[in-house]
Design a protein around this motif. Structure first.
Motif, PDB file in Angstrom:
ATOM      1  N   ASN A   5     -35.578   1.784 -58.875  1.00  0.00           N
ATOM      2  CA  ASN A   5     -35.609   1.060 -60.033  1.00  0.00           C
ATOM      3  C   ASN A   5     -36.796   1.796 -60.537  1.00  0.00           C
ATOM      4  O   ASN A   5     -38.106   1.922 -60.248  1.00  0.00           O
ATOM      5  N   HIS A   7     -38.784   2.217 -64.765  1.00  0.00           N
ATOM      6  CA  HIS A   7     -39.171   1.646 -66.118  1.00  0.00           C
ATOM      7  C   HIS A   7     -40.142   2.812 -66.766  1.00  0.00           C
ATOM      8  O   HIS A   7     -41.007   3.298 -65.958  1.00  0.00           O
ATOM      9  N   HIS A  85     -44.041   0.651 -54.670  1.00  0.00           N
ATOM     10  CA  HIS A  85     -43.964   0.687 -56.089  1.00  0.00           C
ATOM     11  C   HIS A  85     -45.066   1.559 -56.624  1.00  0.00           C
ATOM     12  O   HIS A  85     -46.199   1.620 -56.222  1.00  0.00           O
ATOM     13  N   ARG A 120     -34.930  -8.914 -58.659  1.00  0.00           N
ATOM     14  CA  ARG A 120     -34.555  -7.707 -59.389  1.00  0.00           C
ATOM     15  C   ARG A 120     -35.008  -7.974 -60.974  1.00  0.00           C
ATOM     16  O   ARG A 120     -35.480  -7.251 -61.819  1.00  0.00           O
ATOM     17  N   HIS A 121     -34.355  -9.248 -61.394  1.00  0.00           N
ATOM     18  CA  HIS A 121     -34.492  -9.945 -62.764  1.00  0.00           C
ATOM     19  C   HIS A 121     -35.903  -9.928 -63.072  1.00  0.00           C
ATOM     20  O   HIS A 121     -36.465  -9.656 -64.327  1.00  0.00           O
ATOM     21  N   HIS A 123     -38.777  -8.775 -61.785  1.00  0.00           N
ATOM     22  CA  HIS A 123     -39.343  -7.498 -61.739  1.00  0.00           C
ATOM     23  C   HIS A 123     -39.013  -6.624 -62.878  1.00  0.00           C
ATOM     24  O   HIS A 123     -40.028  -6.142 -63.736  1.00  0.00           O
ATOM     25  N   ASP A 124     -38.005  -6.692 -63.378  1.00  0.00           N
ATOM     26  CA  ASP A 124     -37.266  -5.968 -64.603  1.00  0.00           C
ATOM     27  C   ASP A 124     -38.095  -6.572 -65.860  1.00  0.00           C
ATOM     28  O   ASP A 124     -38.544  -5.651 -66.598  1.00  0.00           O
ATOM     29  N   GLU A 128     -40.991  -4.468 -68.159  1.00  0.00           N
ATOM     30  CA  GLU A 128     -40.737  -4.019 -69.273  1.00  0.00           C
ATOM     31  C   GLU A 128     -41.959  -4.657 -70.303  1.00  0.00           C
ATOM     32  O   GLU A 128     -42.448  -4.299 -71.342  1.00  0.00           O
ATOM     33  N   TRP A 147     -36.965 -11.481 -72.633  1.00  0.00           N
ATOM     34  CA  TRP A 147     -36.527 -12.145 -71.452  1.00  0.00           C
ATOM     35  C   TRP A 147     -34.969 -12.597 -71.540  1.00  0.00           C
ATOM     36  O   TRP A 147     -34.743 -13.612 -72.752  1.00  0.00           O
TER      37      TRP A 147
END
Length: 178
Positions: A5, A7, A85, A120-121, A123-124, A128, A147
């Motif tokens: 993943n 960003h 990470h 995941r949701h 984290h993303d 961001e 969000w």
């Protein structure tokens, strides 16, 4: 289950300036982690190899750090997060820098379900927000993160659960004085 993943944000800043944001992580002047909206990143000491901590229920240790360039965190929890990470700083030219956050892990056991359904949701959305915070140091974010409804729902459920735990927790015992 393998998870990769990424960003990233192209910033109108010199690499040393972006590197200073990375080096501020978990410190008093943290300028990169979106702690106003997410659990703060904290360690048992300064940002350096061997420091342990995390944010919220996510626990990790600093396993690599090249000042102003790279920091890697290896997961200790939640169960089934086997990997790391990291934030990295990549010079594009003298005045533009790519800030990248990479999560690479093997999700096993319960994480095979909790990563795609929950983590995941969150984290993303958190990452961001972190990238927006970095960009805001030099200009207004061109496309600020928002969000989605699922992230707002997950956060509302987490807030209610935390409030319920606080209400039902036993009161601290008072010290007896003599």
């Amino acid at each position: 289950m393998g998870v990769y993943n990424v960003h990233e944000r192209l910033l109108e800043a010199e690499p040393r300036e972006v590197g200073a944001l990375v080096d501020s992580l978990a410190g008093d002047g943290d300028a990169l982690w979106p702690r106003a909206a997410w659990p703060a990143m904290r360690f048992d000491g300064p940002l350096a190899v061997g420091a342990t901590g995390g944010h919220g229920p996510i626990r990790y240790a600093v396993t690599a750090h090249v000042p102003a360039t790279w920091v890697r965190f290896t997961f200790d929890a939640p169960r089934g997060f086997d990997g790391f990470h990291e934030y990295t700083v990549h010079a594009v030219d003298e005045h533009r820098t790519l800030l990248r956050h990479t999560l690479a892990m093997n999700a096993r056991g319960p994480a095979r379900l909790t990563w795609p359904l929950l983590w995941r949701h969150l984290h993303d959305a958190c990452l961001e927000d972190s990238m927006d915070l970095a960009e805001a140091h030099w200009q207004t974010p061109a496309h600020p993160a928002r969000w989605n409804g699922y992230v707002r729902l997950l956060r509302a459920v987490a807030a209610r659960t935390a409030a319920r735990r606080r209400r039902t927790a036993p009161a601290p015992r008072e010290r007896l004085t003599r």
